[in-house]
Scaffold this motif. Structure first.
Motif, short mmCIF file in Angstrom:
data_model
loop_
_atom_site.label_atom_id
_atom_site.label_comp_id
_atom_site.label_asym_id
_atom_site.label_seq_id
_atom_site.Cartn_x
_atom_site.Cartn_y
_atom_site.Cartn_z
N GLU A 250 0.95 -1.08 -0.01
CA GLU A 250 -0.01 0.00 0.01
C GLU A 250 1.12 1.43 0.18
OE1 GLU A 250 -3.58 2.33 0.34
OE2 GLU A 250 -3.03 0.34 -0.40
N PHE A 251 1.82 1.26 0.89
CA PHE A 251 2.66 2.53 0.88
C PHE A 251 3.47 2.55 -0.27
CE2 PHE A 251 6.73 4.75 1.76
CZ PHE A 251 6.40 5.81 2.67
N GLN A 252 4.43 1.58 -0.67
CA GLN A 252 4.88 1.59 -1.91
C GLN A 252 4.17 1.92 -3.18
OE1 GLN A 252 8.70 0.70 -1.60
NE2 GLN A 252 8.57 2.15 -3.32
N LEU A 253 2.97 1.51 -3.47
CA LEU A 253 2.35 1.33 -4.54
C LEU A 253 1.70 3.28 -4.69
CD1 LEU A 253 0.17 0.93 -6.73
CD2 LEU A 253 -1.33 0.41 -5.08
N ASN A 254 1.35 3.43 -3.48
CA ASN A 254 1.08 4.92 -3.47
C ASN A 254 1.98 6.04 -3.66
OD1 ASN A 254 -1.83 4.01 -3.09
ND2 ASN A 254 -1.65 4.30 -0.84
N LEU A 255 3.37 5.51 -3.09
CA LEU A 255 4.28 6.40 -3.17
C LEU A 255 4.87 6.73 -4.71
CD1 LEU A 255 6.65 8.28 -2.07
CD2 LEU A 255 8.01 5.98 -1.66
N ILE A 256 4.86 5.59 -5.48
CA ILE A 256 5.30 5.61 -6.83
C ILE A 256 4.23 6.27 -7.87
CG2 ILE A 256 5.42 4.23 -9.02
CD1 ILE A 256 6.40 1.88 -6.97
N VAL A 257 2.70 6.10 -7.30
CA VAL A 257 1.70 6.70 -8.31
C VAL A 257 1.73 8.02 -7.86
CG1 VAL A 257 -0.76 6.53 -8.73
CG2 VAL A 257 0.69 4.60 -8.66
N ASN A 258 1.66 8.48 -6.73
CA ASN A 258 1.57 9.72 -6.41
C ASN A 258 2.67 10.74 -7.14
OD1 ASN A 258 -0.67 8.97 -5.16
ND2 ASN A 258 0.00 9.36 -2.91
N THR A 259 3.95 10.20 -6.91
CA THR A 259 5.04 10.77 -7.57
C THR A 259 4.88 11.05 -9.10
OG1 THR A 259 6.47 9.89 -5.76
CG2 THR A 259 7.45 10.81 -7.55
N LEU B 25 14.62 2.79 -2.96
CA LEU B 25 15.30 2.15 -4.25
C LEU B 25 14.21 1.49 -5.06
CD1 LEU B 25 18.14 -0.31 -4.17
CD2 LEU B 25 15.95 -1.06 -5.13
N ILE B 26 13.03 0.77 -4.55
CA ILE B 26 12.10 0.48 -5.55
C ILE B 26 11.28 1.52 -6.15
CG2 ILE B 26 9.73 -0.86 -5.42
CD1 ILE B 26 10.91 -2.49 -3.25
N ALA B 27 11.03 2.64 -5.35
CA ALA B 27 10.18 3.69 -6.16
C ALA B 27 11.05 4.31 -7.22
CB ALA B 27 9.85 4.73 -4.95
N GLU B 28 12.13 4.53 -6.91
CA GLU B 28 13.09 5.25 -7.87
C GLU B 28 13.27 4.54 -9.22
OE1 GLU B 28 16.53 7.71 -6.50
OE2 GLU B 28 16.31 6.48 -4.73
N CYS B 29 13.52 3.13 -9.03
CA CYS B 29 13.68 2.20 -10.10
C CYS B 29 12.50 2.20 -11.00
CB CYS B 29 14.01 0.72 -9.66
SG CYS B 29 15.68 0.57 -9.06
N ALA B 30 11.34 2.07 -10.42
CA ALA B 30 10.04 1.94 -11.05
C ALA B 30 9.60 3.13 -11.81
CB ALA B 30 8.91 1.76 -10.00
N SER C 15 14.62 11.85 -9.53
CA SER C 15 13.19 11.13 -9.27
C SER C 15 13.18 11.20 -7.58
CB SER C 15 13.00 10.02 -9.48
OG SER C 15 14.07 9.02 -9.43
N ARG C 16 14.43 11.22 -6.98
CA ARG C 16 14.28 11.15 -5.41
C ARG C 16 13.87 12.63 -4.97
NH1 ARG C 16 17.32 9.16 -0.94
NH2 ARG C 16 17.41 7.38 -2.01
#
Length: 415
Positions: A253-262, A364-369, A283-284
């Protein structure tokens, strides 16, 4: 104690007089709040100051902390503000939609004292055991495979087709979870997060996680549950299953929303769109802007005072939830600066003893995605039906319902 004092202590938030009634409480679960929470935060600050009477679900009252300094004071005082909800939950109906999400579990984020120390050491060690270098390769590969499924179409929903499956598979990799168990975990987690048939989802999730722990007890690997089982803290299977549940819940939930909101910020805000794609900002930087303004978990870090206590001239009663609004605190005018570039003083990760131990992994996961997607599809554009994003109602998360985009079609990449 006088009659007035007795009456005051019975109420979760007392702003002198009059005592707030249920009608005065601001419902964080409403669609109106989800649509424009920052307007609500401004109105809360004007009307109440630092502590606000809110409703987490129908009939479930709490205090929302919207002052940065007050939040820091509370989060750095776990002796008077423990995270253990057991006394509170005795007064909550069993069919409360948020109870499965907040009820006590044998894990660090719901414990205090020696219990907390024991659990925290185990979960931190298990997170630290993840090989970040190898994980980057896993996420890059997952990203390319997913982008290849829609890059020739010229359009996609980045939640359904990209962010969710990427994050889910990444978490399953860290947990060494086989597909037959992960499918049950996905169904149970979704029911819990959405609050729809939450109790059935809670049961399904518990059964799936115990199956995973039993598997790792018999066949240990280089993964988080195996590390938990082997840790000197001596966690039993039930304790390990609850910690694995937390990795799923926050990791997805946290990671998904972090990627999408960014991604929403990068594509719609000219300050970031041109800068990130052009190389002026990373992206950071965009991730940190989101962690300030629209953190994926906007309101959480819940504590339950051991005894009635006065904070900022407001009585907080014993064993009633005090919820930190990371979103409101980050935007507190008393501490907010105009330029956020390089500023990581937000509360999105928490602070103190309960600070998130997986920050490096989440970044790391969010930046890569994000980087993989923008490298392949640099001309991506938002394609919302009415031009306005729709946010999922809920007292805790900041989550889009969809993120449809268009882009010039391109050929699939070699994996």
């Amino acid at each position: 104690m006088s009659t007035k004092q007795s009456r005051d202590l019975s109420c979760p938030v007392v702003h002198h007089s009059p005592i707030p009634t249920d009608e005065d409480r601001i419902p964080l679960h409403s669609p109106e709040f989800a649509a424009d929470p920052h307007r609500f935060y401004r109105e809360m600050r004007s009307r109440y100051g630092s502590l606000v009477p809110v409703e987490l679900a129908p009939g479930v009252s709490a205090t929302l902390v919207i002052s940065y300094r007050t939040a820091v004071q509370i989060l750095n005082d776990p002796d008077r503000f423990p995270a253990d909800p057991r006394t509170w939950q005795q007064s909550v109906p069993s069919d409360c939609p948020i109870l499965p999400l907040l009820e006590w579990r044998p894990m660090a984020s719901r414990s205090a004292g020696a219990e907390f120390t024991r659990y925290r050491q185990a979960i931190t060690a298990s997170i630290d055991s993840v090989d970040l270098f190898a994980m980057r390769g896993v996420v890059d590969k997952l990203a390319v495979e997913l982008i290849n499924t829609f890059c020739a179409d010229g359009r996609a929903d980045l939640i359904r087709q990209y962010a969710f499956p990427l994050v889910f598979d990444a978490v399953n990799h860290m947990l060494g979870c086989p597909p037959e168990i992960s499918a049950k975990v996905a169904a149970g987690t979704a029911a819990l997060i959405e609050g729809v048939d939450a109790e059935a989802g809670n049961q399904l999730l518990g059964e799936a996680l115990m199956s995973l722990v039993t598997l790792k007890r018999a066949e240990p690997g280089r993964d988080i549950p195996s590390t938990l089982l082997q840790h000197p803290s001596g966690l039993d299977d039930v304790e390990v299953s609850h910690h694995v549940s937390q990795v799923y819940g926050s990791g997805i939930e946290f990671q998904l929303n972090l990627i999408v909101n960014t991604l929403l910020l990068i594509v719609t805000d000219v300050r970031f769109g041109g800068s990130v794609l052009g190389g002026n900002l990373s992206s950071r930087d965009a991730l940190d802007e989101v962690l300030f303004n629209d953190p994926p978990l906007a309101n959480l870090l819940i504590t339950y005072p051991r005894q009635p206590i006065v904070i900022d001239d407001v009585w907080l009663p014993a064993h009633q939830p005090v919820v930190i609004s990371m979103a409101a605190c980050n935007n507190d005018p008393a501490v907010r600066s105009a330029d956020l570039t390089g500023n990581r003083a937000h509360l999105a990760w928490g602070i103190g003893a309960h600070a998130c131990p997986a920050q490096s992994l989440a970044y790391l996961i969010a930046e890569c995605a994000i980087d993989q997607l923008l490298d392949v599809l640099p001309e991506i554009e938002i394609d919302l039906p009415d031009g306005t994003p729709t946010w999922r109602p809920g007292p805790f998360h900041r989550a889009l319902t969809e993120l449809p985009v268009t882009f010039p079609p391109t050929s699939p990449l070699a994996v």
